[in-house]
Every structure is written in C-alpha cells, then in structure tokens.
Motif scaffolding. Structure first.
Motif, PDB file in Angstrom:
ATOM      1  N   MET A 112       0.834  -1.195   0.000  1.00  0.00           N
ATOM      2  CA  MET A 112       0.000   0.000   0.000  1.00  0.00           C
ATOM      3  C   MET A 112       0.874   1.252   0.000  1.00  0.00           C
ATOM      4  O   MET A 112       0.571   2.234  -0.687  1.00  0.00           O
ATOM      5  CB  MET A 112      -0.928  -0.007   1.215  1.00  0.00           C
ATOM      6  CG  MET A 112      -1.901   1.165   1.258  1.00  0.00           C
ATOM      7  SD  MET A 112      -3.063   1.167  -0.127  1.00  0.00           S
ATOM      8  CE  MET A 112      -4.129   2.539   0.361  1.00  0.00           C
ATOM      9  N   GLY A 113       1.955   1.236   0.762  1.00  0.00           N
ATOM     10  CA  GLY A 113       2.885   2.364   0.740  1.00  0.00           C
ATOM     11  C   GLY A 113       3.459   2.577  -0.642  1.00  0.00           C
ATOM     12  O   GLY A 113       3.611   3.722  -1.103  1.00  0.00           O
ATOM     13  N   ASN A 114       3.745   1.486  -1.346  1.00  0.00           N
ATOM     14  CA  ASN A 114       4.272   1.573  -2.708  1.00  0.00           C
ATOM     15  C   ASN A 114       3.237   2.174  -3.657  1.00  0.00           C
ATOM     16  O   ASN A 114       3.566   3.001  -4.518  1.00  0.00           O
ATOM     17  CB  ASN A 114       4.686   0.183  -3.181  1.00  0.00           C
ATOM     18  CG  ASN A 114       5.420   0.200  -4.502  1.00  0.00           C
ATOM     19  OD1 ASN A 114       6.480   0.802  -4.628  1.00  0.00           O
ATOM     20  ND2 ASN A 114       4.851  -0.455  -5.506  1.00  0.00           N
ATOM     21  N   LEU A 115       1.962   1.773  -3.499  1.00  0.00           N
ATOM     22  CA  LEU A 115       0.896   2.313  -4.349  1.00  0.00           C
ATOM     23  C   LEU A 115       0.708   3.807  -4.090  1.00  0.00           C
ATOM     24  O   LEU A 115       0.530   4.597  -5.034  1.00  0.00           O
ATOM     25  CB  LEU A 115      -0.405   1.559  -4.074  1.00  0.00           C
ATOM     26  CG  LEU A 115      -1.640   2.014  -4.859  1.00  0.00           C
ATOM     27  CD1 LEU A 115      -1.427   1.818  -6.357  1.00  0.00           C
ATOM     28  CD2 LEU A 115      -2.887   1.253  -4.399  1.00  0.00           C
ATOM     29  N   ILE A 116       0.756   4.216  -2.821  1.00  0.00           N
ATOM     30  CA  ILE A 116       0.627   5.637  -2.475  1.00  0.00           C
ATOM     31  C   ILE A 116       1.748   6.458  -3.095  1.00  0.00           C
ATOM     32  O   ILE A 116       1.536   7.550  -3.626  1.00  0.00           O
ATOM     33  CB  ILE A 116       0.624   5.803  -0.940  1.00  0.00           C
ATOM     34  CG1 ILE A 116      -0.694   5.271  -0.367  1.00  0.00           C
ATOM     35  CG2 ILE A 116       0.838   7.254  -0.523  1.00  0.00           C
ATOM     36  CD1 ILE A 116      -0.728   5.224   1.142  1.00  0.00           C
ATOM     37  N   ARG A 117       2.952   5.901  -3.047  1.00  0.00           N
ATOM     38  CA  ARG A 117       4.102   6.595  -3.626  1.00  0.00           C
ATOM     39  C   ARG A 117       3.974   6.674  -5.148  1.00  0.00           C
ATOM     40  O   ARG A 117       4.237   7.721  -5.756  1.00  0.00           O
ATOM     41  CB  ARG A 117       5.389   5.868  -3.232  1.00  0.00           C
ATOM     42  CG  ARG A 117       6.671   6.598  -3.637  1.00  0.00           C
ATOM     43  CD  ARG A 117       7.902   6.004  -2.975  1.00  0.00           C
ATOM     44  NE  ARG A 117       8.006   4.560  -3.214  1.00  0.00           N
ATOM     45  CZ  ARG A 117       7.823   3.633  -2.285  1.00  0.00           C
ATOM     46  NH1 ARG A 117       7.506   3.993  -1.047  1.00  0.00           N
ATOM     47  NH2 ARG A 117       7.947   2.351  -2.573  1.00  0.00           N
ATOM     48  N   ASN A 118       3.532   5.582  -5.787  1.00  0.00           N
ATOM     49  CA  ASN A 118       3.380   5.574  -7.242  1.00  0.00           C
ATOM     50  C   ASN A 118       2.301   6.543  -7.710  1.00  0.00           C
ATOM     51  O   ASN A 118       2.375   7.077  -8.822  1.00  0.00           O
ATOM     52  CB  ASN A 118       3.047   4.164  -7.733  1.00  0.00           C
ATOM     53  CG  ASN A 118       4.250   3.238  -7.748  1.00  0.00           C
ATOM     54  OD1 ASN A 118       5.397   3.694  -7.807  1.00  0.00           O
ATOM     55  ND2 ASN A 118       4.009   1.937  -7.695  1.00  0.00           N
ATOM     56  N   CYS A 119       1.272   6.758  -6.886  1.00  0.00           N
ATOM     57  CA  CYS A 119       0.190   7.687  -7.242  1.00  0.00           C
ATOM     58  C   CYS A 119       0.477   9.116  -6.778  1.00  0.00           C
ATOM     59  O   CYS A 119      -0.394   9.985  -6.876  1.00  0.00           O
ATOM     60  CB  CYS A 119      -1.137   7.195  -6.654  1.00  0.00           C
ATOM     61  SG  CYS A 119      -1.754   5.678  -7.424  1.00  0.00           S
ATOM     62  N   ARG A 120       1.674   9.339  -6.251  1.00  0.00           N
ATOM     63  CA  ARG A 120       2.162  10.668  -5.844  1.00  0.00           C
ATOM     64  C   ARG A 120       1.326  11.300  -4.730  1.00  0.00           C
ATOM     65  O   ARG A 120       1.235  12.528  -4.639  1.00  0.00           O
ATOM     66  CB  ARG A 120       2.182  11.612  -7.056  1.00  0.00           C
ATOM     67  CG  ARG A 120       2.942  11.082  -8.263  1.00  0.00           C
ATOM     68  CD  ARG A 120       4.433  11.288  -8.162  1.00  0.00           C
ATOM     69  NE  ARG A 120       5.104  10.801  -9.359  1.00  0.00           N
ATOM     70  CZ  ARG A 120       5.309  11.542 -10.447  1.00  0.00           C
ATOM     71  NH1 ARG A 120       4.888  12.799 -10.478  1.00  0.00           N
ATOM     72  NH2 ARG A 120       5.934  11.033 -11.490  1.00  0.00           N
ATOM     73  N   LEU A 121       0.697  10.457  -3.902  1.00  0.00           N
ATOM     74  CA  LEU A 121      -0.022  11.008  -2.758  1.00  0.00           C
ATOM     75  C   LEU A 121       0.975  11.549  -1.734  1.00  0.00           C
ATOM     76  O   LEU A 121       0.706  12.543  -1.064  1.00  0.00           O
ATOM     77  CB  LEU A 121      -0.890   9.912  -2.126  1.00  0.00           C
ATOM     78  CG  LEU A 121      -2.273  10.332  -1.626  1.00  0.00           C
ATOM     79  CD1 LEU A 121      -3.124  10.782  -2.796  1.00  0.00           C
ATOM     80  CD2 LEU A 121      -2.964   9.185  -0.890  1.00  0.00           C
ATOM     81  N   ILE A 122       2.095  10.858  -1.620  1.00  0.00           N
ATOM     82  CA  ILE A 122       3.176  11.253  -0.723  1.00  0.00           C
ATOM     83  C   ILE A 122       4.453  11.386  -1.538  1.00  0.00           C
ATOM     84  O   ILE A 122       4.722  10.573  -2.428  1.00  0.00           O
ATOM     85  CB  ILE A 122       3.378  10.213   0.406  1.00  0.00           C
ATOM     86  CG1 ILE A 122       2.194  10.246   1.365  1.00  0.00           C
ATOM     87  CG2 ILE A 122       4.678  10.440   1.165  1.00  0.00           C
ATOM     88  CD1 ILE A 122       2.045  11.544   2.142  1.00  0.00           C
ATOM     89  N   GLY A 123       5.238  12.420  -1.214  1.00  0.00           N
ATOM     90  CA  GLY A 123       6.499  12.632  -1.917  1.00  0.00           C
ATOM     91  C   GLY A 123       7.633  12.889  -0.944  1.00  0.00           C
ATOM     92  O   GLY A 123       7.418  13.009   0.269  1.00  0.00           O
ATOM     93  N   PRO A 124       8.835  12.990  -1.454  1.00  0.00           N
ATOM     94  CA  PRO A 124      10.000  13.248  -0.594  1.00  0.00           C
ATOM     95  C   PRO A 124       9.821  14.550   0.199  1.00  0.00           C
ATOM     96  O   PRO A 124       9.401  15.571  -0.346  1.00  0.00           O
ATOM     97  CB  PRO A 124      11.152  13.360  -1.597  1.00  0.00           C
ATOM     98  CG  PRO A 124      10.673  12.646  -2.814  1.00  0.00           C
ATOM     99  CD  PRO A 124       9.204  12.865  -2.871  1.00  0.00           C
ATOM    100  N   GLY A 125      10.115  14.487   1.478  1.00  0.00           N
ATOM    101  CA  GLY A 125      10.049  15.682   2.306  1.00  0.00           C
ATOM    102  C   GLY A 125       8.714  15.954   2.953  1.00  0.00           C
ATOM    103  O   GLY A 125       8.582  16.901   3.745  1.00  0.00           O
ATOM    104  N   ASP A 126       7.682  15.134   2.653  1.00  0.00           N
ATOM    105  CA  ASP A 126       6.371  15.351   3.261  1.00  0.00           C
ATOM    106  C   ASP A 126       6.401  15.031   4.755  1.00  0.00           C
ATOM    107  O   ASP A 126       6.896  13.977   5.169  1.00  0.00           O
ATOM    108  CB  ASP A 126       5.305  14.469   2.591  1.00  0.00           C
ATOM    109  CG  ASP A 126       4.786  15.072   1.298  1.00  0.00           C
ATOM    110  OD1 ASP A 126       4.893  16.294   1.129  1.00  0.00           O
ATOM    111  OD2 ASP A 126       4.266  14.316   0.459  1.00  0.00           O
ATOM    112  N   TRP A 127       5.874  15.956   5.555  1.00  0.00           N
ATOM    113  CA  TRP A 127       5.667  15.728   6.982  1.00  0.00           C
ATOM    114  C   TRP A 127       4.162  15.604   7.204  1.00  0.00           C
ATOM    115  O   TRP A 127       3.389  16.492   6.827  1.00  0.00           O
ATOM    116  CB  TRP A 127       6.241  16.870   7.820  1.00  0.00           C
ATOM    117  CG  TRP A 127       7.684  16.645   8.181  1.00  0.00           C
ATOM    118  CD1 TRP A 127       8.725  16.425   7.328  1.00  0.00           C
ATOM    119  CD2 TRP A 127       8.219  16.585   9.514  1.00  0.00           C
ATOM    120  NE1 TRP A 127       9.885  16.233   8.030  1.00  0.00           N
ATOM    121  CE2 TRP A 127       9.615  16.335   9.384  1.00  0.00           C
ATOM    122  CE3 TRP A 127       7.688  16.724  10.777  1.00  0.00           C
ATOM    123  CZ2 TRP A 127      10.452  16.216  10.480  1.00  0.00           C
ATOM    124  CZ3 TRP A 127       8.521  16.617  11.882  1.00  0.00           C
ATOM    125  CH2 TRP A 127       9.895  16.357  11.719  1.00  0.00           C
TER     126      TRP A 127
END
Length: 508
Positions: A112-127
């Motif tokens: 699920m974390g991988n899917l969120i990252r692939n869909c750009r819901l979360i990106g580098p530096g997000d707090w």
C-alpha cells in the motif's frame, strides 16, 4: 518484494479447504496444509473460473468468525499469529473481530505504501500529522503510521484524543504540510483552524489533506478550500477490516470534483452522468485485488450462503462418481459492462491464510480504465496494472457511515426492535449541524408508548444502550442526538405513501 502477492488459482485452492467457504472444514489449514494444496494447484492446467464461486457476505463470514474466534483449541489455526482488527456494524457488545495473518498484513502495508508513492499522494520531504483512532480495538492509527512511513513520509502520531488546539499548534510548530484522519476528524481540525486569529492561521501551511473512512461531501471540500486556500490538494486511502488497505484516491484540488460534475451535467443530460455526481475515483492494482461489478439482482438470485460452498462448486470428479450425483450448479451472477454502476465484489490476492473471495462489499461503484490524467502520474511500468474504481456510495440495503464507522442496517433494526425497549417507531437522520456547517450529525428519533408503562429510568437505559451501539465518544458527542417524539407525524415520511423512512440522508 513483488508487487502482487498470490495468484487467483492459489487463493481459490486454499478457499476450497477453508471454513469461510467450506462448512465441512473445522479449522483453517496450517502451513503444511497450505503448502500441500498450493503444490496441487500448481499442477492444474485449467484457468481459474471465479464466476463459478458463490458470493460471500459479511453475515456469512462473521457467522464462521464468531465460532473460530471463540475456540481456544490448540488446533485452531485462526487464532495463531493473527493481526486483529474490528469491523463496523456496532452491536452494543464486544466488537466483531477479523483476523489476518500477521506476516501477510505487514506485506500488504508495504505494498500500500508503494501504491501511495506511485500515485504521488506522498512525496519526498512530506511531513504528515495523523489524527486516526487507536484503542478500543481500533487499529487505524498504527496502520496509517506504517503505511505512510512505507510511502516515504515523516509521520507525527497525534491520534484522535489530541485536542484540536494541540493539533493546530503542532501543525505550525513542526511545519507539517499533510493532515490525515477520518473525514470527520479532518473537518473538526479545519474548523478549529478557521477560528484562529489570522497570524496563527497563516503559520499553518498545509498543502495536502488525506482522508479515510467516510467521504468528504462537496460542501466540506468547499469549506476546506475556504479555510486553507484553493491550493491545498485532497486525496484519500481506501480499505476495510476484511480487505485491508488496497486503493488510493489521487490528489485533487478541493473544487476540482465539483467542476467536473458540472461539466458532466452540461455535456451529458442522462442518468449515468447524474449518477457520477459525488462519486470518488480510487486507483487499485489488479495484481493485488480482483474487482467485479455485478448487477444488484445478483444478490437475490445468487446463493450467498455458506451452505452453498466453493467446495461444492468445485467438487472433484471422483467425489461426484462416489456419490453418483453431479455437483450442485452455482448460479452465475450477472456482470455489468465497464463503466456501469453495480455492486462491488472483492477477491483479495493478498490474503491466503484467511482468504477473501467474492466478498460483497456493500459499495456501489463501477470499473474504468486509468485516465490519461492519472497515467501521467503513475510510473510507466505500473500503468498497465492499474484500474479505477469509481465509488458512488454504500448500497443502502447494507449500511451507512457516521464519524468514520459503518453501521449495519439489519443489526441496527434488530437492536431497536428488541422487546425490552418497547420502541414503536424509529428513524435515523444524517444531516449537517447547521446550514453552513461541514460537520455531519446523527440523530436518532424514537416514538415510545405513552402513559405510565414507560418510566424515565427505562429511557435512560435506552439512551445508554444506543450511545454504546454507536460508540459515541467525547469528540463525537456534539454530533449525536437522541430525540423522543410525541407523535408519528413528527417523523419524516415519504412523499408518496406517507411512510416513515427508517433512514434519511440529508447530506449525500
């Protein structure tokens, strides 16, 4: 870790020897039993025929789960190495538990974390600051923390008991840019931010809202845009106790959905365009979840009882010869064309120890290909595996949602019909607190017998029982009301037959 988990053949093979789908089996298979059945399935040449497997409902599953959860025998593998979460439906007693293999659950969180990252819901530096619930057997807080951590975020665990003032102070102090929680919790925090002096409000720089559970209504989205500015993007995560987390609602501007709905209505003056109003799109990976959209009539024409089993539908030739009978034919539910709304049925490819096969979710939705706007976001190598599920809400025959929890209609009706309460008529109303308020209130309207037969103490006992059923807590109490009516005319009734409607939704 590979993106998918198990093949459909493997899942169906284990389901045939699992008590969820075969009442002749006492306990789920152990590791050795699973290994043996998978080796046998690997030798099969025929393609899996999911359409021949009976549908499964929450009622079917939890009848078996209740037996397995209460059986402390050392042979009961259901209770071994289990990740336990609760599902909605409320009963006034102990909640309903659903057990997942602990290792499978960890793997699913990573995917699920991988899917969120692939869909750009979360990106580098997000707090991220999360206000999800924990305790009372709820697991949404630890689930969200790990999933978003796997997606690459730095996450602050606020939880649901932190006061809005504390949350707002933390958002400003730690320069948090993402707020996540159940839809009701998000609205509660945004309302507090709106009440702050301008200098304090401007110190909060949220760029993303990620909500779960109940959807945000158009008025709530507009309110978020008014308070946080139109530049904030809103996304979502989709999951359940039975299926776990499995789909992502891509980030969109707060008013983007409203603009698309207006365009649809202008270009297409038909029923399908109207049905899309208020719908929410979720991206899912076909390597981890099989989604079927079936005609609603399938629920009445197809056997969904555990007495009609996967084992019966897949009886071997030797067994048929031994009994001199043919396997009992299983009615094949009618699928609908792509893009047409229907009942959402799930088969998880991430659950093997306790499979989820052809589970009637209670949601109404439709399947669609990945649109160009989303394909541009998803990495090229992942696009062919992604599809869109457009959710249009719950099938009202199943349940409704309030403050992040599902409540099953049949369980609610059985509870309120209990003779000890003596309730003559009841009605559930979902409505905004005020015309301009984005918060959703739940009101229970009751008509009791008049005269000396009803005493105040009995009413007090009834109130406590209802509040327990709906799990009313300090943070949701201002959104909950029980109203005792004097006459049946005070209920809201249908315009045609003048009948009292048990459920009135003034929000969605």
């Amino acid at each position: 870790m590979k993106p998918g988990a198990y093949s459909l053949n493997e899942v169906l093979a284990v389901a045939r020897i699992h008590p969820f789908y075969n009442p002749a089996v006492q306990y789920p298979p152990d590791e050795e039993g699973i290994r043996a059945v998978l080796e046998s399935a690997a030798k099969e040449q025929s393609a899996p025929d999911l359409g021949r497997v009976p549908l499964t409902t929450k009622k079917d599953l939890y009848k078996t789960i209740e037996r397995l959860a209460g059986d402390a025998s050392p042979d009961n593998t259901y209770r071994r190495s289990a990740y336990l979460s609760i599902t909605g439906g409320g009963s006034g007693g102990l909640p309903m538990l659903f057990a997942t293999d602990a290792a499978e659950n960890r793997a699913q969180r990573a995917r699920m974390g991988n899917l969120i990252r692939n869909c750009r819901l979360i990106g580098p530096g997000d707090w991220v600051l999360t206000t999800h619930a924990s305790g009372h057997f709820y697991r949404s807080l630890d689930l969200t923390l790990e999933i978003l951590g796997n997606a690459g975020a730095s996450v602050l665990s606020a939880g649901h008991n932190m006061e809005p003032a504390e949350v707002a102070a933390a958002l400003a102090h730690y320069r948090v840019n993402v707020l996540t929680g159940d839809g009701s919790q998000v609205v509660r925090i945004v309302r507090h931010i709106a009440s702050l002096p301008a200098d304090e409000r401007h110190r909060i720089r949220l760029t993303k809202i990620i909500y779960t559970s109940e959807p945000l209504t158009p008025s709530q989205r507009a309110y978020i845009a008014d308070v946080l500015g139109p530049g904030v993007a809103i996304g979502s995560m989709l999951g359940s106790s039975e299926a776990g987390p499995w789909a992502v609602g891509p980030l969109r501007a707060p008013l983007e959905a409203t603009a698309e709905e207006a365009e649809q209505k202008q270009q297409h003056e038909d029923a399908s365009a109207a049905a899309d109003a208020g719908a929410t799109d979720f991206v899912f990976d076909t390597r981890t979840m099989v989604i079927e959209i079936l005609d609603p009539s399938s629920l009445s024409s197809s056997s969904s009882s555990t007495t009609t089993t996967t084992a019966a539908a897949s009886a071997s030739a030797s067994e048929a010869n031994r009994t001199s009978q043919q396997p009992v034919p299983v009615p094949v539910p009618e699928p609908v064309p792509e893009g047409t709304p229907g009942i959402v049925v799930q088969t998880s490819l991430q659950r093997l120890k306790n499979p989820l096969v052809r589970y009637v979710s209670g949601d109404v939705g439709s399947r669609h290909p990945l649109p160009a706007s989303l394909a541009a976001v998803v990495p090229e190598g992942e696009r062919e595996h992604m599809r869109v599920l457009r959710l249009r809400g719950r099938d009202r025959r199943f349940s409704f949602k309030w403050y992040g929890a599902y409540f099953e209609f049949d369980r609610l009706a059985a509870f309120l019909r209990a003779p000890e309460w003596g309730i003559l008529q009841w009605q559930v109303v979902l409505a905004s607190v005020e015309a301009s308020s984005p918060e959703v209130a739940l009101e229970i309207r009751l008509l009791l017998p008049s005269g000396p037969a009803r005493h105040g103490a009995a009413e007090s006992e009834l109130v406590r029982a209802i509040e327990t059923f709906f799990f009313v807590q300090a943070e949701s109490r201002h959104l909950f009301r029980i109203k005792f009516l004097k006459d049946i005319t005070e209920f809201e009734r249908s315009c045609t037959g003048g009948k009292v409607m048990n459920f009135v939704d003034k929000v969605h």
